[in-house]
Scaffold this motif. Structure first.
Motif, short mmCIF file in Angstrom:
data_model
loop_
_atom_site.label_atom_id
_atom_site.label_comp_id
_atom_site.label_asym_id
_atom_site.label_seq_id
_atom_site.Cartn_x
_atom_site.Cartn_y
_atom_site.Cartn_z
N LEU A 48 72.06 107.36 97.17
CA LEU A 48 73.48 107.08 96.92
C LEU A 48 74.38 108.09 97.62
CD1 LEU A 48 73.37 106.21 93.10
CD2 LEU A 48 73.66 104.62 94.99
N SER A 52 76.80 107.11 100.75
CA SER A 52 78.23 107.33 100.55
C SER A 52 78.83 108.14 101.69
CB SER A 52 78.48 108.07 99.23
OG SER A 52 78.07 107.29 98.12
N ASP A 132 74.05 96.58 96.95
CA ASP A 132 73.88 96.25 95.53
C ASP A 132 72.77 95.22 95.34
OD1 ASP A 132 75.83 98.00 94.81
OD2 ASP A 132 77.38 96.49 94.47
N TYR A 137 71.69 98.30 92.21
CA TYR A 137 72.61 99.34 91.73
C TYR A 137 74.02 98.78 91.59
CZ TYR A 137 68.93 102.54 93.40
OH TYR A 137 67.75 103.18 93.62
N PHE A 139 76.52 100.21 93.06
CA PHE A 139 77.06 101.14 94.04
C PHE A 139 78.50 100.78 94.39
CE2 PHE A 139 77.76 102.39 98.52
CZ PHE A 139 77.68 103.76 98.36
N TYR A 142 80.85 102.13 91.82
CA TYR A 142 81.00 103.59 91.94
C TYR A 142 81.84 103.96 93.17
CZ TYR A 142 79.69 108.08 93.97
OH TYR A 142 79.72 109.30 94.60
N TYR A 143 81.55 103.36 94.30
CA TYR A 143 82.20 103.75 95.55
C TYR A 143 83.69 103.41 95.54
CZ TYR A 143 82.70 104.79 100.49
OH TYR A 143 83.09 105.35 101.68
#
Length: 697
Positions: A48, A52, A132, A137, A139, A142-143
């Protein structure tokens, strides 16, 4: 049809290639991460963090180039501004013409930059969803949450296009000034529209609106129809649409929509009285109203399939079935038969041709008119919903012709039967079947797109990208596991079964369909039980109930004017979505009768909040749904419109069944008992929205 990676390379502006998102590299990284985690060579946190950082670098590269290009455009405009000032005194016609072309050239380059921005935005969304999907996830959540909401967000620069408006304004103002050199100059700030709108400005405005999701009343209203507006056909396809288009045929489809909605709601104020006269409980009105929706669950499918081959025949069949259904509904009074009454309403549901009406607009109306036609479809539905109850209040009479009773219970059936007979004759005389091509009425694949140079030249009024974002970001049916791999044609054709359609639904799409289910459930509970609830608590007459329901229906268009022109341009669609859900929840909570006596102001205000909020929610929900739904669901029998219709119809069926079942507990408990499921479903939809909120970015 090529995979997204190849499509990205094909549509790149050659001299800008190194500034695009490196989709190939990112996809390789996703594949490598998958292998490393499987063999235990890496852990989730490192993956991750690493991914990122890679995305941050890619976005920074894109944003820095965007800022550089905006600076160059601003510099060119500044130089042109100096030349413009010098020409004001000279009034040299040839120089003015040259300067106008120079401004247009800047506009063309701005279009190229907007194309660059959009294709990168699509690439970002697609790689996030691919990550994803591969790892399971959250992700994207979150991002987006950490990057988009940060005060120094570069991600927001890609999706919000800060600074573009200033460039557009400078080009528009100066072109307007040059256009009015020979007359009285009127500033664009006093009169925004040019007397002869420049096609470059029209194209830029369409591109900016597309990128920023800004909208107006017409566009917002059109979203309710769930007719895909972003598809841009080739010139040959658009010419074919021109050949298919026939104004009277379109008008007949809109009239069909209007009459069907009148038919649906004209019985609501009197359904409880009708059931009482036939010896049933007043709450059986739920079954009477809902039986039409039960049949519509099936009719939507076969009418959608039938519209692949013809329009006239399904519309004729629809009219005949509705004529028979309304006749049976009216005859049930003198026959004293609940079964005949229910069979009549079932027939009415079997005649629901809304899938045909929607399909005609989607496939046979030229792109330049499709938005207006979509708005007309929604307006016809809204007016029909308001006119149905209003007509019911006019039927306060009671007399016989031979053995047929004509009163407030039977006249809705007789009036609608006569209306469908007149419509059938009009349809037979005036409707023109669209021409066929290669033995097929409609193409089954959408256009795949053109290079940016051709996209800018073909038609300034078309959306910037000839591939809709929905097509490019389709993450369920692209089978990209290796770089440069081509998708099979089968993965881009319309689905052929409801099961296949369901498999294409991502969690975001499922949540959007659930929200649609919720809002239709809440609205149906409110409308269908209104006559019973108001009769029990306030002793309202049929006329009072009819006026109340008509008033609710008339709020649809004014509310959409406010939301379409103002609210949707001030807030993100996902923000409006969540706020509308919360308002629906507040309306439901205010509707409960607890301890203190139930009053008319409480009921009316709660109903108004629930109904208006649900209407706002519908437009925003369908707009987001069209963006996150697979492109394979934009055409064919089992399309997104059918899925949303089925979700809404199923909600109505369950809501009407809830009213009838709750009636066994007594009318004094009906209100609270029916509101409990609405409350639970609404809370569930809010929670589901929060879980998928950042995936709607």
């Amino acid at each position: 049809m090529v995979a997204f990676g190849k499509k990205l390379r094909q549509n790149q502006i050659e001299e800008w290639q190194r500034y695009y998102i490196n989709y190939k590299l990112l996809k390789k990284k996703v594949n490598r991460y998958s292998q490393q985690i499987q063999v235990g060579a890496d852990n989730q946190q490192n993956v991750l963090k690493d991914f990122s950082i890679m995305l941050d670098n890619q976005i920074e590269k894109i944003v820095m180039f965007m800022l550089e290009q905006k600076g160059l455009l601003a510099s060119r405009l500044s130089i042109l501004g100096e030349q413009h000032d010098a020409l004001v005194e000279q009034s040299d016609g040839s120089k003015i013409s040259e300067l106008r072309e120079a401004y247009r050239a800047v506009g063309q380059d701005l279009l190229r930059l907007l194309f660059f921005v959009e294709i990168n935005a699509i690439g970002l969304r697609k790689i996030l969803k691919k990550f994803d999907k591969r790892f399971g996830y959250r992700f994207t959540d979150y991002y987006v949450k950490t990057r988009a909401n940060h005060p120094y967000s570069q991600l927001r620069q890609v999706f919000k296009h800060v600074g573009v408006g200033a460039v557009v304004g400078a080009i528009s103002r100066n072109l307007a000034d040059l256009q009015d050199q020979e007359g009285n100059y009127i500033s664009i700030y006093d009169q925004p529209a040019l007397s002869h709108p420049d096609p470059v400005i029209d194209s830029i405005k369409a591109a900016v609106n597309r990128l920023s999701n800004s909208t107006n009343f017409l566009e917002f209203l059109g979203k309710h129809a769930f007719i895909f507006q972003d598809e841009s056909p080739t010139p040959s396809e658009d010419h074919l649409a021109e050949q298919r288009y026939h104004f009277m045929s379109l008008l007949l489809n809109l009239v069909n929509t209007f009459l069907y909605m009148v038919n649906t709601y004209i019985i609501v104020p009197t359904a409880d009285n009708y059931s009482l006269h036939l010896g049933a409980a007043a709450t059986v009105c739920g079954v009477i109203i809902g039986s039409m929706a039960v049949a519509q669950v099936f009719s939507s499918v076969y009418f959608s399939a039938w519209s692949n081959r013809s329009y006239l025949r399904p519309l004729v069949f629809s009219s005949i079935v509705l004529l028979v259904g309304n006749t049976l509904y009216a005859l049930a009074y003198d026959l004293n038969s609940i079964p005949v009454l229910l069979i009549g309403r079932l027939f009415c549901g079997l005649g629901s041709a809304r899938a045909v009406n929607r399909r005609y607009i989607s496939d046979c109306v030229p792109l330049k008119l499709r938005l207006k036609a979509s708005a007309g479809f929604v307006s016809a539905s809204a007016l029909g919903m308001a006119c149905g109850p209003a007509l019911a209040c006019l039927f306060q009479t009671n007399f016989k012709i031979y053995k047929l009773t004509l009163n407030q219970d039977t006249l809705p059936g007789w009036v609608m039967a006569l209306s469908w007979l007149v419509y059938l004759l009009w349809l037979w005389v005036s409707f023109r079947e669209p021409p066929r091509e290669n033995n097929k009425l409609f193409p089954q694949e959408s256009y795949t797109g053109l290079p940016v140079q051709d996209a800018v030249k073909i038609d300034f009024t078309q959306p910037l990208l000839l591939n809709s974002e929905a097509e490019l970001q389709d993450n369920n049916d692209d089978q990209e596991f290796d770089d440069g791999e081509e998708d099979s044609d089968e993965n881009h054709k319309p689905v052929t079964s409801i099961v296949s359609a369901y498999r294409l639904l991502t969690p975001s799409v499922k949540v959007q369909l659930f929200i649609y289910f919720m809002l239709k459930y809440a609205m149906e509970i409110l409308v269908a039980e209104s006559s019973v609830v108001t009769g029990h608590y306030f002793i309202w007459s049929t006329t009072s109930v009819a006026f109340f329901l008509a008033f609710l229906g008339l709020t649809v268009l004014p509310v959409n004017v406010i939301v379409g022109n103002y609210i949707s341009n001030m807030f993100e669609e996902r923000q409006v979505l969540l706020a509308s859900e919360i308002m629906v929840l507040i309306g439901i909570l205010l509707s409960f009768q607890v301890l203190i006596p139930y009053t008319v102001p409480q009921y009316v205000s709660a109903a108004l909040i629930t109904f208006v909020s649900a209407e706002v929610l519908e437009g925003v929900n369908l707009s987001l749904l069209s963006r996150v739904m697979s492109s394979r669901l934009s055409r064919g029998t089992y399309n997104g419109g059918l899925l949303s219709t089925e979700a809404g119809t199923l909600a109505r069926v369950i809501a009407d069944g809830t009213i009838t079942l709750s009636g066994y507990l007594g009318e004094n408990r009906l209100l609270n008992v029916t509101l409990v499921p609405s409350l639970f479903i609404c809370l569930s939809s809010i929670i589901a929205t929060c879980f998928t909120y950042n995936s709607l970015y």
